[in-house]
Design an enzyme around this catalytic site. Structure first.
Site, PDB file in Angstrom:
ATOM      1  N   CYS A 132     -29.203   0.814  38.787  1.00  0.00           N
ATOM      2  CA  CYS A 132     -29.124   1.302  37.411  1.00  0.00           C
ATOM      3  C   CYS A 132     -29.854   2.626  37.278  1.00  0.00           C
ATOM      4  CB  CYS A 132     -29.753   0.289  36.461  1.00  0.00           C
ATOM      5  SG  CYS A 132     -29.220  -1.404  36.716  1.00  0.00           S
ATOM      6  N   ALA A 138     -28.014  10.404  30.000  1.00  0.00           N
ATOM      7  CA  ALA A 138     -28.361  10.911  31.342  1.00  0.00           C
ATOM      8  C   ALA A 138     -27.324  10.417  32.346  1.00  0.00           C
ATOM      9  CB  ALA A 138     -29.761  10.447  31.743  1.00  0.00           C
ATOM     10  N   SER A 140     -24.545  12.924  34.439  1.00  0.00           N
ATOM     11  CA  SER A 140     -24.695  13.985  35.439  1.00  0.00           C
ATOM     12  C   SER A 140     -26.116  14.528  35.429  1.00  0.00           C
ATOM     13  CB  SER A 140     -23.722  15.131  35.136  1.00  0.00           C
ATOM     14  OG  SER A 140     -22.401  14.649  35.088  1.00  0.00           O
ATOM     15  N   TRP A 166     -23.294   1.915  32.418  1.00  0.00           N
ATOM     16  CA  TRP A 166     -22.359   2.035  33.543  1.00  0.00           C
ATOM     17  C   TRP A 166     -22.845   1.322  34.799  1.00  0.00           C
ATOM     18  CZ3 TRP A 166     -18.503   3.559  31.002  1.00  0.00           C
ATOM     19  CH2 TRP A 166     -18.522   4.681  30.174  1.00  0.00           C
ATOM     20  N   THR A 168     -22.801  -0.974  37.695  1.00  0.00           N
ATOM     21  CA  THR A 168     -21.931  -1.898  38.416  1.00  0.00           C
ATOM     22  C   THR A 168     -22.746  -3.166  38.687  1.00  0.00           C
ATOM     23  OG1 THR A 168     -20.736  -0.053  39.382  1.00  0.00           O
ATOM     24  CG2 THR A 168     -20.549  -2.173  40.526  1.00  0.00           C
ATOM     25  N   ARG A 292      14.366   3.150  50.520  1.00  0.00           N
ATOM     26  CA  ARG A 292      15.068   3.345  49.243  1.00  0.00           C
ATOM     27  C   ARG A 292      16.208   4.354  49.437  1.00  0.00           C
ATOM     28  NH1 ARG A 292      17.012   1.939  44.310  1.00  0.00           N
ATOM     29  NH2 ARG A 292      17.033   3.719  42.883  1.00  0.00           N
ATOM     30  N   GLY A 365      10.749   4.986  38.996  1.00  0.00           N
ATOM     31  CA  GLY A 365      10.456   4.017  37.924  1.00  0.00           C
ATOM     32  C   GLY A 365       9.622   2.853  38.438  1.00  0.00           C
ATOM     33  N   GLU A 388     -20.914   8.427  41.098  1.00  0.00           N
ATOM     34  CA  GLU A 388     -21.725   8.987  42.195  1.00  0.00           C
ATOM     35  C   GLU A 388     -21.675  10.512  42.193  1.00  0.00           C
ATOM     36  OE1 GLU A 388     -23.383   5.610  43.844  1.00  0.00           O
ATOM     37  OE2 GLU A 388     -23.379   7.394  45.085  1.00  0.00           O
TER      38      GLU A 388
END
Ligand code: FAD
Length: 408
Positions: A132, A138, A140, A166, A168, A292, A365, A388
């Site tokens: 963290c 804060a 960048s 943010w 993780t 394809r 598509g 990061e």
């Protein structure tokens, strides 16, 4: 690495090849088939973590073996395969290791021995780690971190207050590694890293984010409200911190910012993740173009399509080479004099976004639907130009390094 007459070789050792094939098998047979489901569920894929833990792939032992692998390529090779399987699940599998690096980068052997095992748990009781650093104001600008750690001499504890964002695995991790300011007057040089042990009072999860991509990876705010951690939870120890702060106050050099040191070490690893996603998209689009049929022939027989595939394949290999160079330099203890770590992250991240977009185009598509994986890979790829250190920040670091000018 094998000995080559010129003393240089890009050939992977047999151990690395074996590990790569083993991780690839798990990525192909377990991760990839589950990827769409966990992307939709937007939850940590615990059953997959458990399966990986059972075979030793989600374990401190595996992570440490690859981290200390002699060529430096253990982590990049493993991460490329995992993220080839799926980036969201891949991040769930490696984020504890990245939190571990934050402790390993500056920590004492005792701290590494005590806390890293708790970030992984055991095969029967899987755990997570979280790093963290980022805050609402804060991102960048790491120097603006407001989370404050104050030393309580009477109890030999640090008292931490602030809001992280943010993160993780934030709020669901067993161990949180938190960057905080110990001397705000010194800006980023007055920061230190702390371990918040399992079950510590005052740490809670704030908002969980619903994201564009890597949705199987949990991202959330972490609130620190009078969190008290023992003195031994200051990464590197108090003596080292006091000496560093004294040097800075005397006008000397104080070493790197706490968070920046972690990022430097982890950039080639993040680049390898991006290479994995880009390679997945390139392979898928190539196979699609071979089969394809339009206007009576495979679409790949049109130069317009084949040239795109050629550019995709070449840029994936170029990104991998930059990644391997940076990882090898880091392992060999060579300084990133030309910001080689940032170069790898910049090029690999941008490549992943571009190549996955081209893959959608080649699938037409079908590429735009959730019946095919390339739209997910495109959503996932975008994170690599953001976390990061964004692409702009990497360019700034490279620009500063090569020009030696104070670029802002
Ligand atoms: C899914 C996800 C997971 C994450 N995981 C973690 C984690 O585990 N731990 C953690 O600590 N953080 C984590 N982060 C945070 C991440 O590192 C930050 O989002 C990132 O550093 C950017 O910060 P920001 O979002 O505040 O953007 P900002 O810093 O506000 O940037 C916004 C834009 O301005 C640009 N910009 C800013 N400054 C400059 C400049 N000087 N020159 C040119 N352009 C500039 C940026 O490049 C960007 O395009 C995660 C983020 C996400 C989205």
């Amino acid at each position: 690495m094998s000995d080559s007459p010129a003393g240089f070789s890009l050939e992977l050792s047999s151990d690395l090849r074996e590990m790569r094939d083993w991780v690839h098998e798990f990525a192909a047979s377990v991760i990839r088939p589950a990827a769409a489901e966990w992307d939709e569920r937007e939850q940590t894929p615990w059953p997959i973590l458990q399966e990986a833990a059972k075979i030793g792939l989600y374990s401190l032992d595996f992570f440490a073996t690859q981290f200390f692998e002699e060529s430096g390529l253990g982590i990049p090779v493993a991460f490329e395969e995992l993220f080839w399987g799926d980036a969201g699940i891949g991040l769930s599998l490696v984020a504890s290791g990245l939190a571990g690096i934050a402790v390993t980068a500056n920590g004492t052997p005792e701290q590494i021995g005590e806390w890293l095992p708790l970030m992984f748990g055991t095969a029967d009781d899987v755990k997570l780690g979280a790093f963290c650093s980022s805050e609402p104001d804060a991102g960048s600008d790491v120097a603006s971190i407001r989370t404050r750690a104050i030393y309580d001499e009477k109890t030999d504890e640090w008292v931490i207050n602030g809001v992280k964002t943010w993160a993780t695995n934030g709020g669901i991790a067993n161990v949180h590694v938190v960057v905080a300011s110990v001397d705000p007057a010194l800006g980023s040089r007055g920061q230190a890293t702390f371990i918040v042990p399992p079950g510590t009072r005052g740490l809670s999860m704030g908002q969980k984010f619903r994201k564009h991509g890597i949705r199987a990876s949990h991202t959330a705010e972490v609130i620190l409200d009078d969190v008290r951690v023992p003195g031994r939870c200051l990464v590197g120890g108090k003596d080292k911190l006091d000496r560093r702060l004294a040097r800075i106050r005397d006008g000397g050099q104080g070493g790197e910012q706490a968070a920046m040191k972690t990022f430097e070490a982890s950039r080639p690893s993040v680049a390898a993740m991006a290479v994995g996603v880009a390679r997945a998209a390139t392979e898928f689009a190539t196979e699609y173009a071979r089969t394809r049929v339009q206007f009576g022939r495979p679409i790949g027989q049109n130069q317009g399509v084949a040239f795109q595939l050629a550019d995709m394949a070449a840029s994936v290999d170029a990104a991998r080479l930059l990644t391997w160079r940076a990882a090898w330099m880091a392992r060999a203890g060579q300084p990133f004099d030309r910001a080689e770590g940032s170069m790898s992250k910049l090029v690999a991240g941008e490549t992943a976004v571009r190549v996955t977009e081209q893959a959608i185009q080649i699938l037409g598509g079908n590429g735009y639907t959730r019946e095919y994986p390339v739209e997910r890979w495109h959503r996932d790829a975008k994170i690599f130009t953001i976390f990061e250190g964004t692409s702009e920040i990497q360019r700034m670091l490279i620009g500063r390094t090569i020009t030696r000018l104070d670029i802002r």
